[in-house]
Motif scaffolding. Sequence first.
Motif, PDB file in Angstrom:
ATOM      1  N   CYS A 123       0.831  -1.216   0.000  1.00 26.33           N
ATOM      2  CA  CYS A 123       0.000   0.000   0.000  1.00 26.33           C
ATOM      3  C   CYS A 123       0.861   1.259   0.000  1.00 26.33           C
ATOM      4  N   GLU A 128      -0.719  -4.089   6.508  1.00 28.80           N
ATOM      5  CA  GLU A 128      -1.887  -4.852   6.945  1.00 28.80           C
ATOM      6  C   GLU A 128      -1.896  -6.283   6.397  1.00 28.80           C
ATOM      7  N   THR A 129      -1.429  -6.462   5.178  1.00 23.72           N
ATOM      8  CA  THR A 129      -1.541  -7.784   4.572  1.00 23.72           C
ATOM      9  C   THR A 129      -0.488  -8.766   5.075  1.00 23.72           C
ATOM     10  N   CYS A 136      -1.932   2.913   5.129  1.00 19.96           N
ATOM     11  CA  CYS A 136      -2.415   1.553   5.351  1.00 19.96           C
ATOM     12  C   CYS A 136      -2.899   1.439   6.799  1.00 19.96           C
ATOM     13  N   ASP A 137      -4.183   1.296   6.937  1.00 20.87           N
ATOM     14  CA  ASP A 137      -4.890   1.088   8.214  1.00 20.87           C
ATOM     15  C   ASP A 137      -4.281   1.768   9.448  1.00 20.87           C
ATOM     16  N   THR A 180      -3.721   2.266  -1.036  1.00 19.54           N
ATOM     17  CA  THR A 180      -4.431   1.546   0.023  1.00 19.54           C
ATOM     18  C   THR A 180      -5.694   0.903  -0.537  1.00 19.54           C
ATOM     19  N   CYS A 181      -6.311   0.046   0.264  1.00 20.50           N
ATOM     20  CA  CYS A 181      -7.568  -0.594  -0.132  1.00 20.50           C
ATOM     21  C   CYS A 181      -8.548   0.483  -0.614  1.00 20.50           C
ATOM     22  N   ALA A 238      -8.441   1.944   6.063  1.00 17.65           N
ATOM     23  CA  ALA A 238      -7.487   2.896   5.502  1.00 17.65           C
ATOM     24  C   ALA A 238      -8.194   4.162   5.028  1.00 17.65           C
TER      25      ALA A 238
HETATM   26 FE1  FES Z   1      -3.094  -1.655   3.261  1.00 20.26          FE
HETATM   27 FE2  FES Z   1      -5.772  -2.385   3.093  1.00 20.26          FE
HETATM   28  S1  FES Z   1      -3.993  -3.645   3.150  1.00 20.26           S
HETATM   29  S2  FES Z   1      -4.863  -0.439   3.265  1.00 20.26           S
END
Ligand code: FES
Length: 574
Positions: free
Chosen positions: A57, A89-90, A125-126, A197-198, A204
């Motif tokens: 991200c 996050e991933t 990212c989150d 990001t997502c 996020a």
């Molecule tokens: Fe990074 Fe969703 S995995 S914002």
Amino acid sequence: MLPKSPNNLRSYRWYGPDDLRSFVHRSRAASMGCVPGDYQGKPVIGVINTWSDMNPCHSHLRERAQDVKRGVWQAGGFPVEMPAMTLGETFQKPTTMLYRNFLAMETEEMLRSYPIDGCVLLGGCDKTTPALLMGAISMNIPTIYVSAGPMLRGNWRGQSLGSGADVMKYWAERRAGTIDVQAWKEIEDGIARSAGTCMTMGTASTMTSLAESLGFALPGATSIPAADANHPKMANLSGRRIVEMVWEDLIPSDILDRASFKNAITTLLALGGSTNAVIHLIALAGRAGIKLTIDDFDSLSKTTPVLANVRPTGKYLMEDFYYAGGLSALLKMLSQHLELTCKTVTGKTIGDNISRAEVYNGDVIRSVENPLYPSGGLVILRGNLAPNGAVIKAPAADPKFLKHSGPAIVFDSYDEMNSRIDDPNLEVDENSVLVLRNAGPKGAPGMPEWGNLPIPQKLLKAGVRDMLRISDARMSGTNYGACILHVSPESFVGGPLAFLREGDIVELDVPQQKLNMCVTAEEIARRRESWRAPQGIYPRGYGKLYMQHIKQADEGCDFDFLEGTASIPEPEIH
Ligand code: FES
């Protein structure tokens, strides 16, 4: 006259005096090719960069740091890039939430221990957004936030794909046997098409938007897709603006007050945003010395309409949201619910910032007269299962579960759930209530995003796509379903969820905001008597520190020793 001058910059203590230590600082700056004119009498701007090969991200943030630095140079500042832990996050396990406070501490102490006059925070990212802001708020020097920006829309066979939401949707179809391996592989290749990001309204995009509504980003900045040419331009402008902010001495405590947090909660609700934001906003407020509670969310939820028609609550994606006018346009629609006099990094009010914003697609960004939902974006629940509260994103649930009772199926751990959920002999039907415990701040530990418990395969094959689920975990903001989250106190510390037994009837009443197990107080007390507290898993290290100081979900999950505004002395320089 501006409040700051070259000789009262914080960095002057390092670079300015005619003494031994300053000699060392200047000579080592020279060793990096800097001449005194590069930094003398100029604001030193720390560009805190959470770029990492482990965080897709943020894969463009090395370039964006250069764009920020270009802006800082052009405005007469001296930029220094400072890498910080990324919370990817991933890839990061067991969960990024375990490390949010770690990055917050790192941010605060990096800013404190180096000659930094102002900072630009690069994240998205989150958990990176709340972590960076928590640290900067505690340090309380001029701060501007540059969001990584959302990815482009996903695409599969001509259909748009949304991060997280469509992963869960098509994973359920794969388990139900309605799509094959080839289709699954095509989705894997099409769902993440660019840096950023997502691109659903997950944690996020929710948190980057809230950073802007709190006043920490340039107007409209957080809605710009990462791959859009406007994104590096925004980074450049943020670099220019932070230099001005240092001279103006515009610091977080000038920006944050109870009204700005009310604006952030209102924005969260109008976005149909992530439940995670409840925890993060309480923690951010705690750093500013402002007491927020889940009841603040509850009262605003009753009157705030959901205006963003973005997945998982709605239909569109962040790219569509940007083209429809972005956050500025949404805030304009929401004006009557906002405190428009709150100050922002522009030096102007949020009302000034959005005065010229317009909506270009009224289906993506709705008006107050034509909302996606009239209210109730998030609902706080209480009862004998959650005396200190729990949360449900009601619009993301099948409405038939908003008033529901059914027998509990209880899992004590994720592994146990995994081993039993698809067992053909599991006694479960669509009225059952799936429960996961020991998944809270201390229990997991780190309160992972396990709250979207999978539907048993035999029910998926029968066409069931939603069930009532309860946990003391969190849920990814990109996910959906009838999931009750953040049950407090968590089971690991003896919250009543620990005393629920398989087959007990659980009752949910969202309109009445009730969550109860149909078990008498006497029986709950008896079960409590025989309960033994589980042991933590960390004998030493950061995990042990975490377990000793982490607070519960309804309190924001900050470390107890990081809250508040007590001032910490500047470092001695000898
Ligand atoms: Fe990074 Fe969703 S995995 S914002």
